[in-house]
Motif scaffolding. Sequence first.
Motif, mmCIF file in Angstrom:
data_model
loop_
_atom_site.group_PDB
_atom_site.id
_atom_site.type_symbol
_atom_site.label_atom_id
_atom_site.label_comp_id
_atom_site.label_asym_id
_atom_site.label_seq_id
_atom_site.Cartn_x
_atom_site.Cartn_y
_atom_site.Cartn_z
ATOM 1 N N ILE A 12 0.356 -0.758 0.057
ATOM 2 C CA ILE A 12 -0.099 0.211 0.512
ATOM 3 C C ILE A 12 0.759 1.457 0.032
ATOM 4 O O ILE A 12 1.008 1.829 -0.914
ATOM 5 C CB ILE A 12 -0.214 -0.118 1.174
ATOM 6 C CG1 ILE A 12 -1.866 -1.265 1.390
ATOM 7 C CG2 ILE A 12 -1.272 1.284 1.496
ATOM 8 C CD1 ILE A 12 -2.813 -1.115 2.304
ATOM 9 N N PRO A 13 1.611 1.308 1.205
ATOM 10 C CA PRO A 13 2.426 2.711 0.558
ATOM 11 C C PRO A 13 3.534 2.873 -0.804
ATOM 12 O O PRO A 13 3.448 4.069 -1.193
ATOM 13 C CB PRO A 13 3.800 2.416 1.822
ATOM 14 C CG PRO A 13 2.818 1.486 2.884
ATOM 15 C CD PRO A 13 2.330 0.276 1.868
ATOM 16 N N SER A 51 -4.187 -3.747 -4.741
ATOM 17 C CA SER A 51 -5.361 -4.745 -5.725
ATOM 18 C C SER A 51 -3.503 -5.564 -6.968
ATOM 19 O O SER A 51 -3.648 -6.971 -6.904
ATOM 20 C CB SER A 51 -6.488 -4.882 -6.790
ATOM 21 O OG SER A 51 -7.041 -6.334 -7.160
ATOM 22 N N SER A 52 -3.552 -4.755 -7.569
ATOM 23 C CA SER A 52 -3.042 -5.093 -8.789
ATOM 24 C C SER A 52 -1.347 -5.076 -8.290
ATOM 25 O O SER A 52 -0.834 -6.257 -9.268
ATOM 26 C CB SER A 52 -2.495 -3.664 -9.499
ATOM 27 O OG SER A 52 -1.554 -3.927 -10.539
ATOM 28 N N ASN A 53 -0.599 -5.090 -7.347
ATOM 29 C CA ASN A 53 0.452 -5.179 -6.651
ATOM 30 C C ASN A 53 0.167 -6.633 -6.262
ATOM 31 O O ASN A 53 1.297 -7.589 -6.566
ATOM 32 C CB ASN A 53 0.818 -3.977 -5.399
ATOM 33 C CG ASN A 53 1.328 -2.840 -6.101
ATOM 34 O OD1 ASN A 53 1.148 -2.684 -6.933
ATOM 35 N ND2 ASN A 53 1.059 -2.117 -5.484
ATOM 36 N N GLY A 54 -0.632 -7.118 -5.486
ATOM 37 C CA GLY A 54 -0.705 -8.151 -4.112
ATOM 38 C C GLY A 54 -1.569 -9.252 -5.952
ATOM 39 O O GLY A 54 -0.595 -10.320 -5.766
ATOM 40 N N TYR A 55 -2.080 -9.316 -6.771
ATOM 41 C CA TYR A 55 -1.897 -10.155 -7.451
ATOM 42 C C TYR A 55 -1.137 -10.280 -8.757
ATOM 43 O O TYR A 55 -0.992 -11.386 -9.322
ATOM 44 C CB TYR A 55 -3.517 -9.604 -9.165
ATOM 45 C CG TYR A 55 -3.752 -10.721 -9.581
ATOM 46 C CD1 TYR A 55 -4.979 -10.747 -9.719
ATOM 47 C CD2 TYR A 55 -3.690 -10.840 -10.993
ATOM 48 C CE1 TYR A 55 -5.795 -11.788 -10.277
ATOM 49 C CE2 TYR A 55 -3.622 -11.863 -11.950
ATOM 50 C CZ TYR A 55 -4.751 -12.457 -12.064
ATOM 51 O OH TYR A 55 -5.781 -12.948 -12.404
ATOM 52 N N ASN A 56 -0.320 -9.428 -9.152
ATOM 53 C CA ASN A 56 0.795 -9.380 -9.820
ATOM 54 C C ASN A 56 2.152 -10.468 -8.924
ATOM 55 O O ASN A 56 2.570 -11.244 -9.768
ATOM 56 C CB ASN A 56 1.573 -7.886 -9.802
ATOM 57 C CG ASN A 56 3.111 -8.064 -10.939
ATOM 58 O OD1 ASN A 56 3.104 -8.447 -11.880
ATOM 59 N ND2 ASN A 56 4.215 -7.876 -10.595
ATOM 60 N N SER A 57 1.739 -10.013 -7.807
ATOM 61 C CA SER A 57 2.888 -11.081 -7.057
ATOM 62 C C SER A 57 3.103 -12.397 -6.275
ATOM 63 O O SER A 57 3.772 -12.898 -6.693
ATOM 64 C CB SER A 57 2.857 -9.973 -5.401
ATOM 65 O OG SER A 57 3.998 -9.079 -5.374
ATOM 66 N N GLY A 68 8.720 -1.574 -3.721
ATOM 67 C CA GLY A 68 8.465 -1.459 -2.285
ATOM 68 C C GLY A 68 8.605 -2.593 -1.585
ATOM 69 O O GLY A 68 8.520 -2.484 0.337
ATOM 70 N N LEU A 69 10.105 -3.392 -1.569
ATOM 71 C CA LEU A 69 9.764 -4.521 -0.892
ATOM 72 C C LEU A 69 11.741 -5.226 -0.858
ATOM 73 O O LEU A 69 11.717 -5.747 -2.385
ATOM 74 C CB LEU A 69 8.463 -5.781 -0.864
ATOM 75 C CG LEU A 69 7.291 -5.960 -0.546
ATOM 76 C CD1 LEU A 69 6.192 -7.166 -0.807
ATOM 77 C CD2 LEU A 69 7.410 -6.015 1.157
ATOM 78 N N MET A 270 15.395 6.746 -6.877
ATOM 79 C CA MET A 270 15.185 7.399 -7.735
ATOM 80 C C MET A 270 13.527 7.753 -7.909
ATOM 81 O O MET A 270 13.253 8.731 -7.084
ATOM 82 C CB MET A 270 14.905 6.690 -8.772
ATOM 83 C CG MET A 270 14.784 7.500 -10.387
ATOM 84 S SD MET A 270 15.906 8.836 -10.868
ATOM 85 C CE MET A 270 15.107 9.488 -12.336
ATOM 86 N N ASN A 271 13.164 6.378 -7.353
ATOM 87 C CA ASN A 271 10.969 6.645 -7.467
ATOM 88 C C ASN A 271 10.729 7.928 -5.762
ATOM 89 O O ASN A 271 10.264 8.515 -6.750
ATOM 90 C CB ASN A 271 10.600 5.228 -6.884
ATOM 91 C CG ASN A 271 11.126 4.321 -8.132
ATOM 92 O OD1 ASN A 271 11.070 4.672 -9.079
ATOM 93 N ND2 ASN A 271 11.181 3.235 -8.369
#
Length: 298
Positions: A12-13, A51-57, A68-69, A270-271
């Motif tokens: 989420i962050p 949701s997109s992050n979790g699905y991709n992971s 992010g991790l 950079m991000n």
Amino acid sequence: MISQSSLKHLRIPFSFFLFPVFLFALAFTPNLNGSRLLWVFIALHLFLYPSSNGYNSYFDKDEESIGGLKHPPKVTSDLYWLSLVFFMIAIAIGWTINFSIAIMILVYGLVSMAYSHPIIRIKKYPWLSWFIAGLFQGYFTFAIAYAGVSNLNYEVLFKPHVYIPGLLTSLMLWATYPLTQVYQHGEDSRRGDRTLSLLLGIKGTFLFSSIFLLLTGLGYVWFFINRNQEESMWLFLVAMAPVMIYFFVWFNFVRVNSEKYASYSWVMGMNLVAACMLNIFFIYYFFENTQIHQALGY
């Protein structure tokens, strides 16, 4: 039961890095509404992106660092269902605004799923994945925010006052997106994903991004001059200066030792610099372009 691992994979962050797109859209919305603004923010940043992050992971099952991790925990089966629940909540929030917003959120989510699902897996096609990621995280998200906050429909996608600034946000993402892949070459290769950065090579990625960063700068300069907003133009360039300094210092290190410096830490740095500077600028631009501070008596 929801595992700690799944909550971490939602990242989420990480939504903070896409917040400039939302802020830029706010500067043009003709019918600002505080309640809708809050709900669109929640739908995008707290539910749709996670949701997109979790699905991709879930389908990637990364063992090395991801955005992010630095040390992603092992994926568990509940992550799949959790990502879908978050997706449904995002759509439901969109529906409370209007049907078009729900459909636009649905389209974004389905494209995101196609990006990582093994049957389609857009991610393994270097140019297509680069184009789609930048288009949907930039222009399409800009349109969702613009339409959602103003209670408009999907037709805004085809309006010049939406697609021109929206495509500028995509241009910036097209410039930086390959940089986020430079430390993942090993894992992407093992998984069979031919990302654009893998295709270009590490130094080629930096050269490619430098060209698109130049095009992005020129695009925004043209945009602000065309709107007779020279002060905003100069402040945008000031905001971009730390980003460009970071980029060229990083590029210089990579040229000396790409194995050491094409790393997760440098990418996230950079991000972070880019997100902080652009968020500050677009908050300023929101107040300047809407003149909302005058309406509030400031």
